[in-house]
Write an enzyme that holds these catalytic residues in place. Structure first.
Site, PDB file in Angstrom:
ATOM      1  N   VAL A 126     106.569  -7.056  86.392  1.00 10.95           N
ATOM      2  CA  VAL A 126     107.608  -6.908  85.370  1.00 10.95           C
ATOM      3  C   VAL A 126     108.012  -8.340  85.023  1.00 10.95           C
ATOM      4  O   VAL A 126     108.439  -9.110  85.880  1.00 10.95           O
ATOM      5  CB  VAL A 126     108.773  -6.045  85.890  1.00 10.95           C
ATOM      6  CG1 VAL A 126     109.953  -6.105  84.933  1.00 10.95           C
ATOM      7  CG2 VAL A 126     108.305  -4.599  86.031  1.00 10.95           C
ATOM      8  N   SER A 127     107.809  -8.686  83.753  1.00 10.46           N
ATOM      9  CA  SER A 127     107.820 -10.100  83.350  1.00 10.46           C
ATOM     10  C   SER A 127     109.192 -10.750  83.522  1.00 10.46           C
ATOM     11  O   SER A 127     110.228 -10.079  83.568  1.00 10.46           O
ATOM     12  CB  SER A 127     107.397 -10.218  81.889  1.00 10.46           C
ATOM     13  OG  SER A 127     106.170  -9.571  81.688  1.00 10.46           O
TER      14      SER A 127
END
Ligand code: SAM
Length: 398
Positions: free
Chosen positions: A73-74
């Site tokens: 999850v960036s």
């Protein structure tokens, strides 16, 4: 859109993260700020404590069997930079390539009730999790597709925006074809060892860059994978990396660093904090045999994280290095070139010439511009990188 859950604590953390991103100049757009204040990031990473969910950090989700990160999850600041680049407006139809749920929810906030979001991921674990978490968070109208994003999602085309959240080496024809004329694609494009998020507008069947920013993502899998070749030049310790389109003749042999080292200095002084990404791309644009040297070995000048710009022939290699400059603050360094092998001095001289040209003409300029044309079209003048589906052209205004 309304998130399904929320309480004072998560709202406070979300607000603090948003304020931080605004204060550091990452978020300018009020709609992007509002989306960050609304989407409950913690619901998309339920396995981490709230403080980590709302820190400006990437959260790793999956590694492959070799231990390489393949899904995450960036990092919020990268997500925000790309949303700013994308300039999404209410009513837009958006395709996200590379899912996780969080960014799709932000996109859904930005597109509003009249717009739509489709997200695609190659990994069934990722799409199953994204589907479940988007539903829980109240974003059940985001369409989640499991397939290779290399081919886009033709059923939903044309899109006003495509946001790619995985490192790509190429812009496949499908992405351009599925973008409406005048539409925008934001893609982390890897060129000669560096990854930039580039916002391109579709102009008459080709793409023209509008903005670029440094970023890092996990690498594309599937049909668009593997454009780089690592060549060892000192056993397991040091290697040079070439792109797929580069001449194989330029590969130096393993052991080239055992030859005596020659050192050349350029008189070009930089601050250690100054990003040299543009310099590296300038060298790549102008010097045949450009590659990126990485790794460490005693007797070899330490190379920066991410590798040093280098140039190689079959039996020689030259690479960017630096030294402290006397009577200046410790952050100032002079750039120079270390080289090994019979062509080493010549390679070093050529690199120093280009360092000086960059210093005089491009260092304080607007930086490179990029265009993407399909293979078969006539590309414009500039430094051409031939990919499988497209030509990427890099051009420099002084
Ligand atoms: C950095 S993650 C995406 C993060 C996500 N957008 C978020 O909301 O945080 C990159 C994703 O790209 C996916 N991916 C890699 N190659 C792909 C491909 N060819 N097509 C679609 N997805 C791909 C990976 O499985 C991974 O989940």
């Amino acid at each position: 859109m309304m998130p399904a859950l929320g309480n004072d604590r998560t709202e406070t953390l979300r607000d603090a993260l948003t304020r931080h991103l605004v204060a550091e100049g990452t978020i300018h757009d009020l709609d992007v700020a509002a989306a960050f204040r609304t989407v409950p990031r913690h619901l998309f990473i339920p396995h981490v404590p709230l403080e980590i969910a709302y820190a400006d950090d990437v959260v790793l989700m999956k590694r492959n069997q070799a231990g390489v990160a393949i899904s995450s999850v960036s990092q919020p600041s990268i997500v925000a930079l790309m949303l700013e680049q994308a300039e999404i407006r209410p009513g837009d139809r958006v395709l996200e390539i590379g899912s996780g749920g969080y960014n799709a929810a932000l996109l859904r906030e930005l597109t509003g009730p009249e717009g739509s979001v489709t997200t695609i991921d190659i990994d069934a674990d990722v799409t199953e999790r994204a589907r479940a978490l988007l539903d829980q968070a109240g974003y059940d109208d985001v369409r989640v597709v499991q397939a290779d994003g290399e081919y886009g999602v033709p059923e939903g085309a044309p899109y006003d925006r495509i946001v790619v959240t995985v490192t790509a080496w190429d812009v496949p024809t499908a992405w351009v074809d599925q973008l409406r004329p005048g539409g925008r694609i934001v893609v982390p494009l890897r060129v000669r060892g560096q990854t930039r998020s580039i916002a391109f507008d579709r102009v008459e069947g080709h793409l023209e860059s509008r903005s670029t920013t440094l970023c890092g993502f996990v690498c594309m899998q599937g049909a668009g994978a593997n454009y780089e070749r690592l060549v060892p030049i000192a056993g397991d310790e040091v290697s040079v990396c070439f792109d797929e389109d580069q001449e194989i003749d330029a590969h130096p042999f393993d052991g080239v660093l055992d030859q005596p080292r020659h050192q050349t200095w350029s008189s070009v002084v930089v601050n250690r904090e100054e990003p040299l990404l543009d310099l590296n791309l300038w060298l790549a644009s102008t010097l045949p045999g450009y590659c990126v040297l990485s790794g460490e070995r005693t007797g070899v000048t330490p190379t920066p994280r991410g590798g040093a710009a280098a140039v190689a022939t079959r039996d020689s290699v030259a690479y960017l290095t630096c030294r402290r400059v006397r009577r200046t603050p410790s952050s100032f360094v002079e750039l120079g070139i270390s080289s090994h092998g019979p062509d080493g001095r010549d390679l070093a001289d050529r690199m120093v010439d280009q360092l000086r040209i960059w210093d005089t003409h491009h260092r304080r300029g607007p930086g490179p511009a990029f265009q993407v044309h399909a293979v078969g079209d006539e590309p414009p003048p500039g430094f051409q990188i031939a990919r499988r589906h497209s030509y990427i052209t890099v051009s420099w205004a002084a």
